[in-house]
Design an enzyme around this catalytic site. Structure first.
Site, PDB file in Angstrom:
ATOM      1  CG  ASN A 110      -2.241   0.722   0.950  1.00  0.00           C
ATOM      2  OD1 ASN A 110      -2.723   0.739  -0.179  1.00  0.00           O
ATOM      3  ND2 ASN A 110      -2.811   1.323   1.976  1.00  0.00           N
ATOM      4  NE  ARG A 111       2.443   3.657   3.895  1.00  0.00           N
ATOM      5  CZ  ARG A 111       1.267   3.220   4.328  1.00  0.00           C
ATOM      6  NH1 ARG A 111       0.421   2.655   3.479  1.00  0.00           N
ATOM      7  NH2 ARG A 111       0.957   3.319   5.604  1.00  0.00           N
ATOM      8  CG  HIS A 153      -6.418  -1.155   4.736  1.00  0.00           C
ATOM      9  ND1 HIS A 153      -5.143  -1.677   4.664  1.00  0.00           N
ATOM     10  CD2 HIS A 153      -6.694  -0.686   3.504  1.00  0.00           C
ATOM     11  CE1 HIS A 153      -4.681  -1.531   3.446  1.00  0.00           C
ATOM     12  NE2 HIS A 153      -5.594  -0.934   2.707  1.00  0.00           N
ATOM     13  CB  THR A 188      -3.279   3.993  -1.550  1.00  0.00           C
ATOM     14  OG1 THR A 188      -3.993   4.784  -2.520  1.00  0.00           O
ATOM     15  CG2 THR A 188      -3.012   4.834  -0.320  1.00  0.00           C
ATOM     16  CB  THR A 189      -3.596  -0.885  -3.335  1.00  0.00           C
ATOM     17  OG1 THR A 189      -2.571  -1.231  -2.411  1.00  0.00           O
ATOM     18  CG2 THR A 189      -3.787  -2.024  -4.311  1.00  0.00           C
ATOM     19  CD  GLU A 225      -6.942   1.435   8.506  1.00  0.00           C
ATOM     20  OE1 GLU A 225      -6.459   1.982   7.497  1.00  0.00           O
ATOM     21  OE2 GLU A 225      -6.454   0.429   9.048  1.00  0.00           O
TER      22      GLU A 225
END
EC number: 3.5.1.15
Lengths: 319, 313
Positions: free
Chosen positions: B70-71, B116, B166-167, B178
């Site tokens: 995710n980065r 998430h 992010t993805t 989240e």
């Protein structure tokens, strides 16, 4: 027989182990702190060694590298011939057995205190082998009396016929502190501080014992395992449901036959089909998913613990 | 009245990503089940595709194999020449980009929801990357209103240096979902129920929008990231203080200068400095110890969205 019935001499060699599982952070940070500053572990009549039990798992912030260290202290792992392909934890268990044991020998440490966390809502749980461990039972009772607000529960793990496999079984006497709920990889101040205080009180108890304090007989209530229940799973082995909201976080509370234990993806409830009331513990422990355990069923029982023989106080300085 | 509304194109393709972090189990569980039985996520006229983004990490129940998926959805990583030597997640990012990302301006996914969990006490959280995205502000307003009285917070990560690739950012409308607190490797029924409701309301919004419902101008309260705060560390780089008990579990609550922030291993309290009140989030997130983030400071502000309606109606 891995431990003496009751100590008749002062305890001289004690160890406190943290990081047996590298992502259970209270013990990791306490062990690392004491390795730098051991002063708070010192007592007059005995020495205490802090140990970081699983350094490689701690460095990776994982429970284990190859094999659960706290399942590796059986004679079959400890005594088999070392090979270059041995899992990391098997080699490490042998090292710890050399340092703190050897298990079941006269040279073993007098007492090992092993520090753990759980994602389950088990509060302050004291884990010992059985009701026959008189020293450990008196220690648990002492902790319960010192901290009534913590409602310390005692869990006795020994199943008949089964050899103990956990780290603190290498010493003549042992106890594990299991504090939760705390996520893996997280260090909570409240749980850390409670663990630290409990360790200090354990060491104080050993000092009291060594100084000839009398500990009379008493009645104790404890929980012992009678089985485990796995999650409902699909044919592929994936989770088909989760711990039911009415069971989640209810460790040590009675579970009656017919009560809901799982909630399926569809929303349907699965009910407990046992025949008698049990007391579930380790409800929804992250590390137990791979062991096929959603919760451990225990029964509650009461027993008498005899008085401990009073030592003649002989406080020689810690060597 | 309709002239005040922006006309937006209908939403055609939606993806729901789970397992971007393999040990955040709610999204893994939901996506795996929706792949078997997707009835709950279907809406007329809308294609909704559930998808496990990091299957190797899911299999090992770990956050990632080589690096955080995710980065790394930035141009540099997406543009690297494919080879076996690339980290697993970089190869995976390129595969995901080819499946879901824009292909010469056409045939991409309009909305991606990325599911998430966090060990922080953040409750239901929606993550927004662009403060001027009218469509998403309207969606978030709808979700918050539908969930009430259950609180739902909006975290705005728009920031020149702190925003991360992010993805979900490969979609026109990226939505981070989240929910916490939940330990890594644990699936809780209450958290599952909350995430499921968030998805339901999000898909309902898209459906209503596509069907021609007009959404009047609205405003939502958001928490915008200001800076990340690391743990105090000793000379060896080891953590020397813990999140203070007064701050633990207090995500989204105001933290004033002078309030306790960290507690050292020696028992000393370290207070918040500076001169303004902040709103901490991601307080004591397990995965952020290695990213050197004990919590993130945010400031509260209001975002306004213009009215919107679907352009085909």
């Amino acid at each position: 027989m891995c431990s003496l019935p009751v100590p008749r001499e002062p305890l001289r060699r004690v160890a406190v182990t943290g990081g047996t599982h590298g992502n259970e952070m209270s013990g990791v940070y306490l062990a690392q702190h004491w390795l730098q500053s051991p002063a708070e572990l010192q007592r007059l009549s005995f020495s205490t060694v802090p140990v970081l039990a699983n350094p490689a798992a701690t460095a990776a912030c994982r429970r284990y590298v190859d094999h659960d260290l706290n399942r590796t202290f059986t004679s079959s792992f400890l005594n088999s011939r070392p090979t270059p392909d041995d899992p990391y934890e098997v080699t490490r268990a042998r090292e710890l057995n050399q340092l703190l044991g050897p298990k079941a020998s006269g040279r073993a440490f007098d007492f090992v205190l092993d520090l753990h966390n759980t994602t389950a809502n088990m509060g302050t749980c004291l884990i010992a082998k059985s009701s026959h461990e008189v020293f450990a039972m008196h220690l648990c009772h002492h902790l319960q009396l010192q901290y009534p607000e913590l409602s310390c529960q005692v869990f006795l793990y020994q199943q008949s016929g089964e050899e103990s496999y956990n780290l603190d079984s290498v010493a003549k006497n042992g106890l594990a502190l299991e504090l939760g709920p705390q996520p893996q990889g997280v260090l909570r101040a409240d749980i850390f501080s409670r663990m630290r205080t409990l360790v200090a009180t354990v060491l104080d108890f050993i000092e009291l014992f060594n100084q000839g304090t009398a500990f009379p007989a008493f009645e104790m209530e404890a929980y012992r395992p009678v089985g485990v229940v796995d999650f409902p799973r699909t044919d592929a082995g994936n989770l088909a449901g989760t711990v039911h909201p009415q069971l989640q976080d209810r460790d040590f509370q009675p579970l009656q036959p017919g009560a809901p234990i799982f909630q399926m993806f569809s929303g349907e409830d699965l009910l407990y089909e046992g025949e008698s009331t049990v007391y579930p513990v380790f409800i929804n422990e992250a590390a137990y998913y791979e062991k096929g355990i959603a919760f451990v069923q225990t029964e509650k029982f009461t027993f008498t613990v005899p008085a401990m023989p009073v030592l003649n106080p002989a406080p020689s300085p810690a060597s | 009245m309709t002239s005040c509304h922006l006309a937006e194109a209908p939403i055609k393709k939606v993806a729901i990503f789970g397992g971007t972090h393999g040990n955040e189990l709610t999204g893994v569980f939901l996506v795996k089940h929706w792949l078997e039985n997707g009835a709950e996520i279907q809406r007329t006229g809308l294609e909704v595709k559930p998808f496990i983004t990091n299957p190797s990490a899911v299999k090992k129940c770990t956050r990632y194999i080589d690096c955080d998926l995710n980065r790394i959805f930035d141009l540099e990583n997406l543009g690297k020449k494919m080879s076996e030597d690339l980290p697993y997640e970089v190869r995976r990012a390129q595969e995901i980009y080819h499946l879901f990302g824009p292909k010469g301006g056409e045939d991409f996914y309009d909305v991606i929801f990325d599911l998430h969990n966090t060990t922080s006490n953040m409750g239901c959280t929606l993550i927004l990357e662009d403060s001027r995205n009218n469509f998403l502000i309207q969606m978030f307003h709808y979700i918050k209103t539908s969930l009430a009285p259950l609180p739902c917070y909006v975290y705005l990560i728009e920031h020149p240096s702190l925003k991360y690739a992010t993805t979900r950012s490969i979609a026109k409308y990226p939505v981070g979902i989240e929910v916490g607190p939940q330990p890594q490797g644990v699936l809780r029924a209450d958290i599952l129920d909350q995430m499921r409701k968030m998805i339901k309301h999000a898909l309902d919004f898209i459906h209503h929008f596509n069907e021609g419902q007009e959404f009047p101008p609205c405003a939502i309260e958001v928490y915008k990231i200001i800076e990340k705060v690391d743990y105090p560390r000793d000379a060896n780089g080891e953590i020397a203080a813990v999140i203070h008990p007064n701050l633990q579990d207090q995500d989204w609550k105001p933290l004033h200068p002078g309030d306790p922030m960290f507690l050292t291993l020696d028992g000393k309290t370290m207070p918040l400095g500076g001169d303004r009140t902040v709103y901490p989030v991601f307080v004591n997130e397990a995965a952020y110890y290695e990213k050197k983030e004990a919590f993130a400071k945010t400031t509260k502000l209001t975002l306004n969205a213009k009215g919107i309606r679907c352009s085909v109606h």
